[in-house]
Design a protein around this motif. Structure first.
Motif, mmCIF file in Angstrom:
data_model
loop_
_atom_site.group_PDB
_atom_site.id
_atom_site.type_symbol
_atom_site.label_atom_id
_atom_site.label_comp_id
_atom_site.label_asym_id
_atom_site.label_seq_id
_atom_site.Cartn_x
_atom_site.Cartn_y
_atom_site.Cartn_z
ATOM 1 N N ARG A 272 -144.123 -22.705 33.352
ATOM 2 C CA ARG A 272 -145.431 -22.466 33.956
ATOM 3 C C ARG A 272 -145.253 -22.482 35.468
ATOM 4 O O ARG A 272 -144.186 -22.824 35.972
ATOM 5 C CB ARG A 272 -146.427 -23.558 33.557
ATOM 6 C CG ARG A 272 -146.004 -24.936 34.050
ATOM 7 C CD ARG A 272 -146.981 -26.019 33.680
ATOM 8 N NE ARG A 272 -148.222 -25.925 34.428
ATOM 9 C CZ ARG A 272 -148.414 -26.486 35.626
ATOM 10 N NH1 ARG A 272 -147.443 -27.151 36.224
ATOM 11 N NH2 ARG A 272 -149.581 -26.378 36.227
ATOM 12 N N VAL A 273 -146.290 -22.095 36.190
ATOM 13 C CA VAL A 273 -146.353 -22.301 37.639
ATOM 14 C C VAL A 273 -147.661 -23.028 37.937
ATOM 15 O O VAL A 273 -148.639 -22.878 37.189
ATOM 16 C CB VAL A 273 -146.275 -20.969 38.429
ATOM 17 C CG1 VAL A 273 -144.933 -20.301 38.221
ATOM 18 C CG2 VAL A 273 -147.422 -20.053 38.047
ATOM 19 N N PRO A 274 -147.719 -23.804 38.999
ATOM 20 C CA PRO A 274 -148.958 -24.523 39.302
ATOM 21 C C PRO A 274 -150.102 -23.565 39.613
ATOM 22 O O PRO A 274 -149.891 -22.431 40.050
ATOM 23 C CB PRO A 274 -148.586 -25.350 40.542
ATOM 24 C CG PRO A 274 -147.099 -25.411 40.553
ATOM 25 C CD PRO A 274 -146.626 -24.146 39.920
ATOM 26 N N GLU A 275 -151.298 -24.023 39.398
ATOM 27 C CA GLU A 275 -152.495 -23.245 39.755
ATOM 28 C C GLU A 275 -152.443 -22.897 41.245
ATOM 29 O O GLU A 275 -152.103 -23.734 42.078
ATOM 30 C CB GLU A 275 -153.750 -24.060 39.451
ATOM 31 C CG GLU A 275 -155.034 -23.273 39.483
ATOM 32 C CD GLU A 275 -155.268 -22.452 38.232
ATOM 33 O OE1 GLU A 275 -156.163 -21.594 38.259
ATOM 34 O OE2 GLU A 275 -154.564 -22.680 37.228
ATOM 35 N N ILE B 213 -150.955 -21.282 31.465
ATOM 36 C CA ILE B 213 -150.231 -20.033 31.696
ATOM 37 C C ILE B 213 -151.188 -18.925 32.112
ATOM 38 O O ILE B 213 -150.764 -17.879 32.637
ATOM 39 C CB ILE B 213 -149.446 -19.612 30.430
ATOM 40 C CG1 ILE B 213 -148.367 -18.565 30.767
ATOM 41 C CG2 ILE B 213 -150.396 -19.063 29.379
ATOM 42 C CD1 ILE B 213 -147.254 -19.078 31.626
ATOM 43 N N LEU B 214 -152.482 -19.140 31.916
ATOM 44 C CA LEU B 214 -153.460 -18.094 32.213
ATOM 45 C C LEU B 214 -153.532 -17.782 33.708
ATOM 46 O O LEU B 214 -153.884 -16.659 34.082
ATOM 47 C CB LEU B 214 -154.844 -18.505 31.687
ATOM 48 C CG LEU B 214 -154.957 -18.605 30.163
ATOM 49 C CD1 LEU B 214 -156.338 -19.080 29.754
ATOM 50 C CD2 LEU B 214 -154.636 -17.248 29.521
ATOM 51 N N TYR B 215 -153.218 -18.755 34.563
ATOM 52 C CA TYR B 215 -153.180 -18.439 36.002
ATOM 53 C C TYR B 215 -152.129 -17.370 36.266
ATOM 54 O O TYR B 215 -152.395 -16.387 36.980
ATOM 55 C CB TYR B 215 -152.877 -19.684 36.838
ATOM 56 C CG TYR B 215 -152.465 -19.314 38.253
ATOM 57 C CD1 TYR B 215 -153.407 -18.876 39.180
ATOM 58 C CD2 TYR B 215 -151.117 -19.316 38.637
ATOM 59 C CE1 TYR B 215 -153.040 -18.476 40.447
ATOM 60 C CE2 TYR B 215 -150.737 -18.917 39.912
ATOM 61 C CZ TYR B 215 -151.693 -18.504 40.812
ATOM 62 O OH TYR B 215 -151.322 -18.089 42.076
ATOM 63 N N LEU B 216 -150.926 -17.562 35.708
ATOM 64 C CA LEU B 216 -149.863 -16.583 35.926
ATOM 65 C C LEU B 216 -150.242 -15.241 35.336
ATOM 66 O O LEU B 216 -150.014 -14.189 35.957
ATOM 67 C CB LEU B 216 -148.551 -17.081 35.316
ATOM 68 C CG LEU B 216 -147.332 -16.168 35.485
ATOM 69 C CD1 LEU B 216 -147.026 -15.948 36.965
ATOM 70 C CD2 LEU B 216 -146.114 -16.742 34.773
#
Length: 322
Positions: free
Chosen positions: A169-172, A198-201
């Motif tokens: 994942r990556v941070p928001e 994961i929806l941010y990415l």
């Protein structure tokens, strides 16, 4: 009385030459291991089996290449005197961590290469001072997560390489400050598409699709589905600690560097040896190029001492006659 004056001058010249040799044995022409292009303020120490960064790199250096060596750690102040650097290459070493503040003085840096190391994590705000950075390579490491806000100050960044890591994942808001970005490498990471964060990415990829190269190549770890195609239903799980799950191994073979790290280093007294070389980390045994540089330096030192002794005897001879 002219003889003693000339002898004293000779003594001063020889002493100055010896000090210069001891302090400047960095470039090949001076008995060092690195290639230097003074016209371009460039120092190339690539592929020299170095286990430590030379401490006598000229402060006016703008390009420094340290790739393909055996650097396993960096001092927090390793680059603090090199404020003119615009290009720094540390790829293909054995770096597992970066000390906090190691890049804080590199305010002119434009390109930074950290690919093909063994980095598992990054310190918070490690890139905050690199406000002029346009190229950052972190590919082919073992990064399992990214700190919150790690890219927030990189508003001039155009290329970001994160491929072939262990990112799930990556941070928001991780990429929101990258207003100049034109290419991001995200492939070959085990993106966890079952977790809601994961929806941010996914949303970022959809927004930048067509304007940022290579982002569409990010795929989910389980079914190789493109991250940009996942739905809210796919990412229904509320994962509390997605970065604590077991990382997918990159390969089945144990790297040679891991085997080497398991062997306890033999400690030998070498304080004077390292001081003469000008290297920062005395806890490493010298490499072959360093030994060659040391031999060359000591031969020069012996010659200087012989000439200095002759000059002293010359002075005493004339003083005795006087």
């Amino acid at each position: 009385m002219m003889g003693p004056v000339l002898a004293a001058c000779l003594l001063i010249i020889l002493s100055t030459a010896w000090i210069s040799q001891a302090n400047e044995a960095l470039c090949k022409k001076d008995g060092g291991v690195c290639s230097c292009n003074n016209n371009k303020n460039s120092v190339d120490c690539s592929g020299k089996m170095l286990t430590a960064i030379p401490s006598n790199i000229p402060v006016e250096t703008t390009e420094l290449r340290l790739g393909l060596n055996s650097l396993s750690k960096l001092s927090p102040t390793a680059f603090h005197n090199l404020k003119e650097l615009t290009y720094l290459n540390l790829d293909s070493n054995q770096l597992q961590t970066l000390p906090e503040g190691v890049f804080d003085q590199l305010v002119e840096l434009d390109e930074l290469y950290l690919n093909r190391n063994q980095l598992k994590s990054l310190p918070p705000r490690v890139f905050d001072s690199l406000t002029k950075l346009t190229y950052l390579s972190l590919g082919s490491n073992q990064l399992q997560s990214l700190p919150e806000g790690v890219f927030d100050k990189l508003t001039q960044l155009k290329t970001l390489d994160l491929q072939t890591n262990q990112l799930r994942r990556v941070p928001e808001e991780a990429f929101d400050s990258l207003v100049q970005i034109s290419e991001v490498q995200l492939y070959d990471n085990p993106w966890d598409c079952s977790c809601r964060d994961i929806l941010y990415l996914r949303n970022w990829i959809r927004e930048k699709q067509g304007n940022v190269s290579n982002i569409e190549a990010a795929e989910c770890a389980v079914d190789n589905k493109a991250v940009l195609e996942i739905t809210e239903k796919d990412a229904a799980s509320d994962c509390v600690s997605p970065n604590t799950t077991t990382a997918i191994p990159i390969g089945t073979m144990t790297p040679a560097s891991v085997i080497y790290d398991d062997i306890h280093e033999i400690k030998v007294p070498q304080e004077n040896f390292q001081k003469f070389l000008g290297y920062q980390e005395p806890d490493h045994l010298p490499t072959q190029p360093q030994c060659l540089m040391s031999i060359s330096g000591y031969l020069g030192l012996m010659m200087s001492l012989m000439l200095t002794s002759a000059a002293i005897l010359y002075v005493f001879h004339f003083l005795k006659k006087a």
